[in-house]
Design a protein around this motif. Structure first.
Motif, PDB file in Angstrom:
ATOM      1  N   TYR A  35       0.843  -1.182   0.000  1.00 39.53           N
ATOM      2  CA  TYR A  35       0.000   0.000   0.000  1.00 39.53           C
ATOM      3  C   TYR A  35       0.887   1.244   0.000  1.00 39.53           C
ATOM      4  O   TYR A  35       1.979   1.247   0.553  1.00 39.53           O
ATOM      5  CB  TYR A  35      -0.897   0.043   1.252  1.00 39.53           C
ATOM      6  N   GLN A  37       0.806   5.335   1.062  1.00 36.32           N
ATOM      7  CA  GLN A  37       0.081   6.380   1.790  1.00 36.32           C
ATOM      8  C   GLN A  37       0.784   7.713   1.589  1.00 36.32           C
ATOM      9  O   GLN A  37       1.849   7.970   2.157  1.00 36.32           O
ATOM     10  CB  GLN A  37      -0.013   6.051   3.278  1.00 36.32           C
ATOM     11  N   GLN A  41      -3.004  11.389   3.394  1.00 43.43           N
ATOM     12  CA  GLN A  41      -3.933  10.560   2.608  1.00 43.43           C
ATOM     13  C   GLN A  41      -4.182   9.223   3.302  1.00 43.43           C
ATOM     14  O   GLN A  41      -3.468   8.846   4.227  1.00 43.43           O
ATOM     15  CB  GLN A  41      -3.343  10.295   1.219  1.00 43.43           C
ATOM     16  N   PRO A  43      -4.240   5.074   2.974  1.00 46.21           N
ATOM     17  CA  PRO A  43      -3.450   4.109   2.198  1.00 46.21           C
ATOM     18  C   PRO A  43      -4.206   3.624   0.960  1.00 46.21           C
ATOM     19  O   PRO A  43      -5.407   3.370   1.014  1.00 46.21           O
ATOM     20  CB  PRO A  43      -3.232   2.961   3.188  1.00 46.21           C
ATOM     21  N   LEU A  88       4.614   7.059   2.378  1.00 44.65           N
ATOM     22  CA  LEU A  88       4.856   5.947   3.293  1.00 44.65           C
ATOM     23  C   LEU A  88       4.343   4.694   2.604  1.00 44.65           C
ATOM     24  O   LEU A  88       3.198   4.648   2.157  1.00 44.65           O
ATOM     25  CB  LEU A  88       4.115   6.205   4.598  1.00 44.65           C
ATOM     26  N   PHE A  90       3.520   0.792   2.890  1.00 54.08           N
ATOM     27  CA  PHE A  90       3.249  -0.274   3.839  1.00 54.08           C
ATOM     28  C   PHE A  90       3.195  -1.615   3.133  1.00 54.08           C
ATOM     29  O   PHE A  90       2.689  -1.741   2.019  1.00 54.08           O
ATOM     30  CB  PHE A  90       1.893  -0.057   4.524  1.00 54.08           C
ATOM     31  N   PHE A 105       0.078  -5.286   9.353  1.00 53.21           N
ATOM     32  CA  PHE A 105       0.922  -4.317   8.670  1.00 53.21           C
ATOM     33  C   PHE A 105       2.290  -4.182   9.319  1.00 53.21           C
ATOM     34  O   PHE A 105       2.435  -4.276  10.541  1.00 53.21           O
ATOM     35  CB  PHE A 105       0.245  -2.945   8.677  1.00 53.21           C
ATOM     36  N   GLY A 106       3.264  -3.905   8.471  1.00 53.10           N
ATOM     37  CA  GLY A 106       4.572  -3.509   8.949  1.00 53.10           C
ATOM     38  C   GLY A 106       4.576  -2.035   9.326  1.00 53.10           C
ATOM     39  O   GLY A 106       3.571  -1.336   9.165  1.00 53.10           O
ATOM     40  N   ALA A 107       5.716  -1.581   9.818  1.00 56.08           N
ATOM     41  CA  ALA A 107       5.828  -0.191  10.269  1.00 56.08           C
ATOM     42  C   ALA A 107       5.966   0.783   9.110  1.00 56.08           C
ATOM     43  O   ALA A 107       5.828   1.992   9.297  1.00 56.08           O
ATOM     44  CB  ALA A 107       7.010  -0.045  11.216  1.00 56.08           C
ATOM     45  N   ARG A 110       9.374   4.952   4.790  1.00 54.86           N
ATOM     46  CA  ARG A 110       9.107   6.333   4.373  1.00 54.86           C
ATOM     47  C   ARG A 110      10.103   6.713   3.282  1.00 54.86           C
ATOM     48  O   ARG A 110      11.314   6.776   3.528  1.00 54.86           O
ATOM     49  CB  ARG A 110       9.215   7.299   5.547  1.00 54.86           C
TER      50      ARG A 110
END
Lengths: 114, 114
Positions: A35, A37, A41, A43, A88, A90, A105-107, A110
């Motif tokens: 995803y 993001q 916004q 994701p 970002l 994900f 989800f992972g962290a 960025r």
């Protein structure tokens, strides 16, 4: 418990460069999702893989490609980076079957494109 | 087509007072619905999920949500807000299909005042 691991956590690139983002799913999870993001916004789904095959495709630019490897980790390759790719990213993983819609989800990574 | 609408972009409550974050969904199928929370500069954490079992779903940290088919709603509530609840909350729908991609609402920023 092990979670989804993404690397790197932060990445700075210049326009027209390439970037590779990595995702290591939760052990025994067979499905990976990516995803994007953007700032402020929600994701947006890019692409997903099940058992190393692409299972769905969303709003992923042609400049991006992804794959899932035999150990189930996935990589998102981004070429000819543009300023608008700053976001970002994900990765999420799930297990097909009962509860298959639960994505963890992972962290995130960025990405900043300068 | 599947979609979710979060009716409030920003909600502000005082610590110790109830929280209500509103979400309406649109789906041609029996949806799977989720609430995820995102703390600043953090990943997405699953709060709770609805997958056609009990209509009142209890999640982590005292949150719960009620699926109301007649109103196509899936509002998130908590009896008493804590300062640590300040975050971005996403209402999410998933197609009941093999791909399982998630479609996010626009997000609601929850502010908790002392």
């Amino acid at each position: 418990a092990a979670g989804v691991i993404q690397s790197p956590r932060h990445l700075i690139k210049e326009k027209r460069e390439t970037a590779t983002l990595k995702c290591y799913p939760i052990p025994r999870h067979d499905t990976v999702y990516w995803y994007q993001q953007g700032p402020g916004q929600d994701p947006q789904f890019l692409i997903s893989f099940y058992e190393k095959m692409q299972s769905d495709k969303g709003s992923i630019p042609d400049r991006f490609s992804a794959q899932q490897f035999s150990d189930y980790h996935s990589e998102l390759n981004m070429s000819s980076l543009e300023l608008g790719d700053s976001a970002l990213y994900f990765c999420a993983s799930s297990l097909q079957g009962a509860g298959k819609n639960i994505q963890y989800f992972g962290a995130g990574t960025r990405l900043s494109v300068l | 087509a599947q979609s979710v609408t979060q009716l409030d972009s920003h909600v502000s409550v005082s610590e110790g007072t109830p929280v209500l974050l509103r979400c309406n969904y649109s789906s041609s199928y029996s949806p799977s619905l989720f609430w995820y929370v995102q703390h600043p500069n953090k990943g997405l954490q699953l709060l709770l999920k609805y997958t056609s079992a009990a209509t009142l779903v209890k999640g982590i940290n005292g949150f719960e949500a009620e699926f109301k088919k007649s109103e196509t709603s899936f509002h998130l509530t908590k009896p008493s807000a804590h300062m640590s609840d300040a975050a971005e909350y996403f209402c999410v729908v998933s197609l009941s299909s093999n791909t399982g991609k998630l479609i996010f609402g626009q997000g609601t920023t929850l502010q908790v005042k002392p």
